[in-house]
Design a protein around this motif. Structure first.
Motif, PDB file in Angstrom:
ATOM      1  N   ASP A 116     -31.232  35.144 -35.971  1.00 28.26           N
ATOM      2  CA  ASP A 116     -31.242  36.502 -35.400  1.00 28.26           C
ATOM      3  C   ASP A 116     -31.146  36.496 -33.879  1.00 28.26           C
ATOM      4  O   ASP A 116     -32.147  36.606 -33.175  1.00 28.26           O
ATOM      5  N   LEU A 117     -29.896  36.450 -33.386  1.00 26.18           N
ATOM      6  CA  LEU A 117     -29.692  36.370 -31.940  1.00 26.18           C
ATOM      7  C   LEU A 117     -28.767  37.431 -31.353  1.00 26.18           C
ATOM      8  O   LEU A 117     -28.215  37.219 -30.278  1.00 26.18           O
ATOM      9  N   PRO A 118     -28.569  38.593 -31.983  1.00 27.73           N
ATOM     10  CA  PRO A 118     -27.679  39.583 -31.364  1.00 27.73           C
ATOM     11  C   PRO A 118     -28.227  40.146 -30.068  1.00 27.73           C
ATOM     12  O   PRO A 118     -27.494  40.664 -29.235  1.00 27.73           O
ATOM     13  N   GLN A 119     -29.544  40.038 -29.879  1.00 31.56           N
ATOM     14  CA  GLN A 119     -30.175  40.551 -28.669  1.00 31.56           C
ATOM     15  C   GLN A 119     -30.357  39.452 -27.626  1.00 31.56           C
ATOM     16  O   GLN A 119     -31.042  39.671 -26.620  1.00 31.56           O
ATOM     17  N   ALA A 120     -29.743  38.263 -27.830  1.00 36.14           N
ATOM     18  CA  ALA A 120     -29.913  37.138 -26.905  1.00 36.14           C
ATOM     19  C   ALA A 120     -29.645  37.570 -25.465  1.00 36.14           C
ATOM     20  O   ALA A 120     -28.704  38.296 -25.175  1.00 36.14           O
ATOM     21  N   VAL A 121     -30.499  37.108 -24.561  1.00 41.46           N
ATOM     22  CA  VAL A 121     -30.493  37.564 -23.171  1.00 41.46           C
ATOM     23  C   VAL A 121     -29.933  36.494 -22.242  1.00 41.46           C
ATOM     24  O   VAL A 121     -30.193  35.303 -22.406  1.00 41.46           O
ATOM     25  N   GLN A 166     -22.243  42.449 -31.260  1.00 44.29           N
ATOM     26  CA  GLN A 166     -21.998  41.525 -32.363  1.00 44.29           C
ATOM     27  C   GLN A 166     -21.557  40.153 -31.863  1.00 44.29           C
ATOM     28  O   GLN A 166     -22.020  39.113 -32.358  1.00 44.29           O
ATOM     29  N   ASN A 167     -20.665  40.136 -30.874  1.00 42.31           N
ATOM     30  CA  ASN A 167     -20.154  38.866 -30.366  1.00 42.31           C
ATOM     31  C   ASN A 167     -21.229  38.064 -29.648  1.00 42.31           C
ATOM     32  O   ASN A 167     -21.119  36.837 -29.538  1.00 42.31           O
ATOM     33  N   ALA A 168     -22.250  38.748 -29.148  1.00 43.16           N
ATOM     34  CA  ALA A 168     -23.337  38.047 -28.462  1.00 43.16           C
ATOM     35  C   ALA A 168     -24.001  37.044 -29.395  1.00 43.16           C
ATOM     36  O   ALA A 168     -24.348  35.931 -28.983  1.00 43.16           O
ATOM     37  N   GLU A 169     -24.179  37.427 -30.654  1.00 39.60           N
ATOM     38  CA  GLU A 169     -24.818  36.510 -31.599  1.00 39.60           C
ATOM     39  C   GLU A 169     -23.897  35.344 -31.936  1.00 39.60           C
ATOM     40  O   GLU A 169     -24.333  34.188 -31.986  1.00 39.60           O
ATOM     41  N   VAL A 170     -22.628  35.622 -32.156  1.00 41.36           N
ATOM     42  CA  VAL A 170     -21.666  34.558 -32.466  1.00 41.36           C
ATOM     43  C   VAL A 170     -21.615  33.561 -31.310  1.00 41.36           C
ATOM     44  O   VAL A 170     -21.655  32.339 -31.512  1.00 41.36           O
ATOM     45  N   ASP A 171     -21.531  34.090 -30.090  1.00 39.23           N
ATOM     46  CA  ASP A 171     -21.458  33.232 -28.910  1.00 39.23           C
ATOM     47  C   ASP A 171     -22.731  32.407 -28.755  1.00 39.23           C
ATOM     48  O   ASP A 171     -22.685  31.194 -28.496  1.00 39.23           O
ATOM     49  N   VAL A 192     -29.710  26.088 -35.496  1.00 44.70           N
ATOM     50  CA  VAL A 192     -29.369  27.466 -35.825  1.00 44.70           C
ATOM     51  C   VAL A 192     -28.379  27.411 -36.986  1.00 44.70           C
ATOM     52  O   VAL A 192     -27.766  26.368 -37.238  1.00 44.70           O
ATOM     53  N   PRO A 193     -28.170  28.523 -37.702  1.00 46.17           N
ATOM     54  CA  PRO A 193     -27.190  28.512 -38.788  1.00 46.17           C
ATOM     55  C   PRO A 193     -25.771  28.289 -38.262  1.00 46.17           C
ATOM     56  O   PRO A 193     -25.411  28.776 -37.187  1.00 46.17           O
ATOM     57  N   LYS A 194     -24.959  27.564 -39.031  1.00 43.72           N
ATOM     58  CA  LYS A 194     -23.551  27.406 -38.688  1.00 43.72           C
ATOM     59  C   LYS A 194     -22.841  28.738 -38.932  1.00 43.72           C
ATOM     60  O   LYS A 194     -23.193  29.495 -39.842  1.00 43.72           O
ATOM     61  N   THR A 195     -21.847  29.036 -38.128  1.00 50.23           N
ATOM     62  CA  THR A 195     -21.086  30.271 -38.297  1.00 50.23           C
ATOM     63  C   THR A 195     -19.677  29.959 -38.792  1.00 50.23           C
ATOM     64  O   THR A 195     -19.129  28.896 -38.505  1.00 50.23           O
ATOM     65  N   PHE A 196     -19.109  30.921 -39.527  1.00 46.84           N
ATOM     66  CA  PHE A 196     -17.769  30.752 -40.085  1.00 46.84           C
ATOM     67  C   PHE A 196     -16.857  31.926 -39.743  1.00 46.84           C
ATOM     68  O   PHE A 196     -15.880  32.181 -40.433  1.00 46.84           O
ATOM     69  N   GLY A 197     -17.208  32.626 -38.669  1.00 49.07           N
ATOM     70  CA  GLY A 197     -16.358  33.723 -38.220  1.00 49.07           C
ATOM     71  C   GLY A 197     -17.007  35.080 -38.367  1.00 49.07           C
ATOM     72  O   GLY A 197     -17.875  35.298 -39.216  1.00 49.07           O
ATOM     73  N   CYS A 198     -16.589  36.006 -37.497  1.00 43.98           N
ATOM     74  CA  CYS A 198     -17.074  37.387 -37.528  1.00 43.98           C
ATOM     75  C   CYS A 198     -15.868  38.309 -37.644  1.00 43.98           C
ATOM     76  O   CYS A 198     -14.983  38.306 -36.783  1.00 43.98           O
ATOM     77  N   VAL A 199     -15.810  39.079 -38.727  1.00 49.69           N
ATOM     78  CA  VAL A 199     -14.661  39.936 -39.006  1.00 49.69           C
ATOM     79  C   VAL A 199     -15.138  41.358 -39.292  1.00 49.69           C
ATOM     80  O   VAL A 199     -15.970  41.569 -40.188  1.00 49.69           O
ATOM     81  N   ASP A 200     -14.645  42.317 -38.519  1.00 46.21           N
ATOM     82  CA  ASP A 200     -14.967  43.732 -38.746  1.00 46.21           C
ATOM     83  C   ASP A 200     -16.467  43.975 -38.868  1.00 46.21           C
ATOM     84  O   ASP A 200     -16.935  44.712 -39.746  1.00 46.21           O
ATOM     85  N   ARG A 241     -18.103  53.067 -26.888  1.00 48.25           N
ATOM     86  CA  ARG A 241     -19.086  52.729 -27.923  1.00 48.25           C
ATOM     87  C   ARG A 241     -18.574  51.607 -28.806  1.00 48.25           C
ATOM     88  O   ARG A 241     -19.336  50.723 -29.220  1.00 48.25           O
ATOM     89  N   GLN A 242     -17.265  51.631 -29.083  1.00 45.29           N
ATOM     90  CA  GLN A 242     -16.661  50.566 -29.887  1.00 45.29           C
ATOM     91  C   GLN A 242     -16.773  49.216 -29.174  1.00 45.29           C
ATOM     92  O   GLN A 242     -17.122  48.199 -29.776  1.00 45.29           O
ATOM     93  N   GLN A 243     -16.497  49.226 -27.863  1.00 44.19           N
ATOM     94  CA  GLN A 243     -16.588  47.990 -27.087  1.00 44.19           C
ATOM     95  C   GLN A 243     -18.028  47.486 -27.012  1.00 44.19           C
ATOM     96  O   GLN A 243     -18.273  46.281 -27.079  1.00 44.19           O
ATOM     97  N   GLN A 244     -18.963  48.416 -26.900  1.00 46.80           N
ATOM     98  CA  GLN A 244     -20.360  48.032 -26.830  1.00 46.80           C
ATOM     99  C   GLN A 244     -20.806  47.385 -28.143  1.00 46.80           C
ATOM    100  O   GLN A 244     -21.587  46.421 -28.145  1.00 46.80           O
ATOM    101  N   GLU A 245     -20.310  47.927 -29.260  1.00 42.43           N
ATOM    102  CA  GLU A 245     -20.615  47.344 -30.563  1.00 42.43           C
ATOM    103  C   GLU A 245     -20.072  45.928 -30.670  1.00 42.43           C
ATOM    104  O   GLU A 245     -20.742  45.013 -31.155  1.00 42.43           O
TER     105      GLU A 245
END
Length: 287
Positions: free
Chosen positions: A185-190, A91-96, A108-116, A83-87
Motif C-alpha cells: 500500500d504505497l499510493p500515498q508514498a511521499v 496511481q502511478n506513484a504506487e507503481v513507481d 514489496v510485492p512484484k508488479t506486472f503493470g497498471c492498466v486503466d 482531475r484525470q491527471q491527478q488520478e
C-alpha cells in the motif's frame, strides 16, 4: 464470481484469465484475486477520487512532479483533464514506488503493470499458498519481534535512502509470509526531500512499527530510530549500510511546555487515526 466491470477490459485484452474472488475493499481500492495463465496474482482496482476515503490526500501529494505546465495548471483549476491527471499521478506513484523499492532491496510485492486504474501485483502467500496475514493479525515471541523489527527498520532506512517515505505505515499494511514482513500500500508514498510533512510522516511510520513490535518486546519502546535515521538523512550521511543504534542524543531535552503539549496532541491524534484504521479494517473484513 461475476467479473467486476473494471476488470473486464483486462480479461478482454488477455491480461487476466479469471477473477477468482474479492480479497478486500479498502479506503482507496478494491483488491481481487485473479488468475493470469498459470499464476495467481492480485488486481488492485483504484477507487475514483470521489469514492476514496483517504484523508489529507493533498498533503501526501505535495512535492510530486508533473510532466508539464499544462498539467499543473489543469490540476490547479480542477478541470476534468486536471482531475484525470491527478488520478494518474496518484496511481502511478504506487507503481513507481514499488519498482524503486524492489530495486533498493526492500521487500514489496512484484508488479506486472497498471492498466486503466488497475494494478496487477504479486499475491503474497504463506507456505501453504494461502493469502499471507497482515502484521496486525500476527503474534510472535519477543525474540521474533526484535528480529522482525530490526528488519523493518532496515527497510524503512532503505526507503528513506531512496527518497521515499511510506506515509501510512502500520500493522495494517505490512503482510507477513514465511520469509518475514512485506510492505504494501504505497499510493500515498511521499517525496522525502520535497514534502514539508515528510519528517512528521516518517516519524509516525517508525513509531507505529515501534509501538506494534513493542507489544511483544517492550525493550523496543525505548528506541529512537526515527530521530536517528532522519538526522543522518538531513546531514547527507545516510547510506544503505548505515549502522544504527536506536539511540539519539536530543539537544532539546529542556523543551518548553508548549512543545510538550503539542507532542501530547500529536500522540492523541495518532491514536485516533489508529482506531479509525482498526474500524475500517473490521468493516472490510465483513464485506
Amino acid at each position: 464470481m461475476k467479473t467486476p466491470k473494471r476488470l473486464q477490459p483486462l480479461i478482454d485484452d488477455g491480461l487476466i484469465d479469471e477473477v477468482i474472488s474479492r480479497l478486500m475493499s479498502g479506503k482507496e481500492a478494491d483488491i481481487f484475486i485473479v488468475r493470469c495463465r498459470d499464476e495467481i496474482r492480485c488486481a488492485k482496482v483504484y477507487k475514483d477520487a470521489t469514492k476514496r476515503s483517504f484523508k489529507k490526500a493533498a498533503q501526501y501529494q505535495e512535492g510530486r512532479k508533473v510532466r508539464s505546465g499544462r498539467q499543473a495548471r489543469a490540476m490547479q483549476k480542477r478541470s476534468n483533464y486536471g482531475r484525470q491527471q491527478q488520478e494518474e499521478i496518484w496511481q502511478n506513484a504506487e507503481v513507481d514506488a514499488l519498482s524503486r523499492l524492489a530495486r533498493a532491496h526492500v521487500r514489496v510485492p512484484k508488479t506486472f503493470g497498471c492498466v486503466d486504474g488497475v494494478l496487477l501485483m504479486e499475491l503474497i502467500t504463506d507456505e501453504a499458498g494461502n493469502v499471507a496475514p497482515r502484521l496486525g493479525d500476527v503474534t510472535m515471541s519477543e525474540e521474533q519481534a526484535i528480529q522482525d523489527h530490526a528488519l523493518m527498520i532496515h527497510y524503512i532506512m532503505l526507503m528513506l535512502h531512496e527518497g521515499i517515505v511510506h506515509g501510512d505505515l502500520s500493522e495494517f499494511n505490512v503482510l507477513v509470509d514465511d520469509s518475514g514482513p512485506v510492505i504494501i500500500d504505497l499510493p500515498q508514498a511521499v517525496n522525502a526531500a520535497a514534502n514539508n510533512s515528510a519528517q512528521e510522516m516518517f516519524t509516525r511510520d517508525v513509531d507505529n512499527m515501534r509501538r506494534y513490535y513493542g507489544r511483544f518486546a517492550p525493550s523496543l519502546l525505548q528506541t529512537q530510530y526515527a530521530k536517528e535515521i532522519w538526522a543522518l538523512f538531513e546531514e547527507g550521511n545516510l547510506t544503505t549500510s548505515s549502522t544504527l543504534s536506536g539511540k539519539f542524543d536530543d539537544d532539546d531535552d529542556n523543551a518548553d511546555v508548549d512543545a510538550v503539549l503539542e507532542e501530547i496532541k500529536a500522540v492523541m491524534q495518532e491514536e485516533l487515526e489508529r482506531k479509525e484504521r482498526i474500524r475500517e479494517s473490521s468493516e472490510d473484513a465483513s464485506i
